[in-house]
Design a protein around this motif. Structure first.
Motif, PDB file in Angstrom:
ATOM      1  N   LYS A   1       0.841  -1.206   0.000  1.00 53.85           N
ATOM      2  CA  LYS A   1       0.000   0.000   0.000  1.00 53.85           C
ATOM      3  C   LYS A   1       0.876   1.257   0.000  1.00 53.85           C
ATOM      4  O   LYS A   1       0.568   2.254  -0.658  1.00 53.85           O
ATOM      5  CB  LYS A   1      -0.926  -0.011   1.233  1.00 53.85           C
ATOM      6  N   MET A   2       1.987   1.219   0.723  1.00 50.72           N
ATOM      7  CA  MET A   2       2.906   2.355   0.757  1.00 50.72           C
ATOM      8  C   MET A   2       3.495   2.616  -0.628  1.00 50.72           C
ATOM      9  O   MET A   2       3.663   3.776  -1.029  1.00 50.72           O
ATOM     10  CB  MET A   2       4.002   2.103   1.793  1.00 50.72           C
TER      11      MET A   2
ATOM     12  N   GLU B   1       1.974   1.736  -3.508  1.00 45.63           N
ATOM     13  CA  GLU B   1       0.821   2.174  -4.307  1.00 45.63           C
ATOM     14  C   GLU B   1       0.510   3.654  -4.089  1.00 45.63           C
ATOM     15  O   GLU B   1       0.138   4.370  -5.022  1.00 45.63           O
ATOM     16  CB  GLU B   1      -0.391   1.310  -3.910  1.00 45.63           C
ATOM     17  N   GLU B   2       0.699   4.129  -2.869  1.00 41.07           N
ATOM     18  CA  GLU B   2       0.373   5.516  -2.540  1.00 41.07           C
ATOM     19  C   GLU B   2       1.573   6.460  -2.676  1.00 41.07           C
ATOM     20  O   GLU B   2       1.471   7.645  -2.366  1.00 41.07           O
ATOM     21  CB  GLU B   2      -0.199   5.596  -1.121  1.00 41.07           C
TER      22      GLU B   2
END
Length: 193
Positions: free
Chosen positions: A148-149, A151-152
């Motif tokens: 997620k890190m 992806e963001e």
């Protein structure tokens, strides 16, 4: 690798599979003449791996902050025990003694140690392999958070790839033995010689 630090819990967890993994890792260390550097405790996962190695006359070095040097925590069977002032100093001493990092299940302290090692790699202060033994899917949620890190836009794939994941001791150590640190500091985009 001659010495590996193992970050792990001062608790044993509810599932016996975690203690079994600590024992397996300890047996692997003895069989392959790998020295253990760890937090110096006699309880929980720390005690399980230390006891396994000590029972077979393997090398164990404990590093414990003065505030934890209590009779119920400190492993009195470890001959080479380094008592330091702070938790931060403990991590520096450990880093100076070892060739690689392995993380087993644990709590806040264990995660702090893992992420500090990753940060040292990301900043190219160290180039040592950093592994986690993902027993029973314990680290699955953390691995998803790392994705997620990325992806963001808060983590680069190169830095994510520094974390070596294995579900068995043999798999993890083989991956760690083959690890090649990035040739470029991904923070400052500078080629490292």
């Amino acid at each position: 690798m001659k010495r590996i630090v193992v970050f792990c819990g001062s608790s044993i967890g509810f599932n016996p599979i975690y203690k079994e993994a600590a024992v397996k890792l300890g047996n692997y260390f003895v069989k392959n003449k790998i020295g253990l550097v760890y937090g110096g405790g006699k309880v929980g996962m720390m005690g399980a791996i230390a006891d396994t190695i000590l029972e077979q006359n393997g090398e164990v070095i404990g590093v414990i902050p003065k505030l934890l040097e209590k009779e119920e925590v400190l492993h009195s069977g470890v001959e080479e025990m380094i008592v330091c002032k702070t938790m931060s100093e403990r991590k520096v001493i450990m880093s100076q003694l070892i060739d690689g990092y392995i993380t087993l299940p644990g709590g806040f302290g264990t995660m702090d140690e893992l992420f500090e090692a990753l940060t040292l790699g990301q900043l190219y202060i160290e180039q040592k392999p950093i592994g986690i033994l993902n027993i029973n899917g314990f680290f699955d949620a953390i691995l998803l958070q790392l994705d997620k890190m990325i992806e963001e836009g808060f983590l680069k794939q190169t830095n994510r790839d520094m974390l070596i994941v294995g579900t068995s001791v043999d798999e993890l150590i083989q991956k760690m033995d083959n690890y090649k640190a990035p040739k470029i500091s991904t923070i400052i985009n500078k080629v490292v010689s």
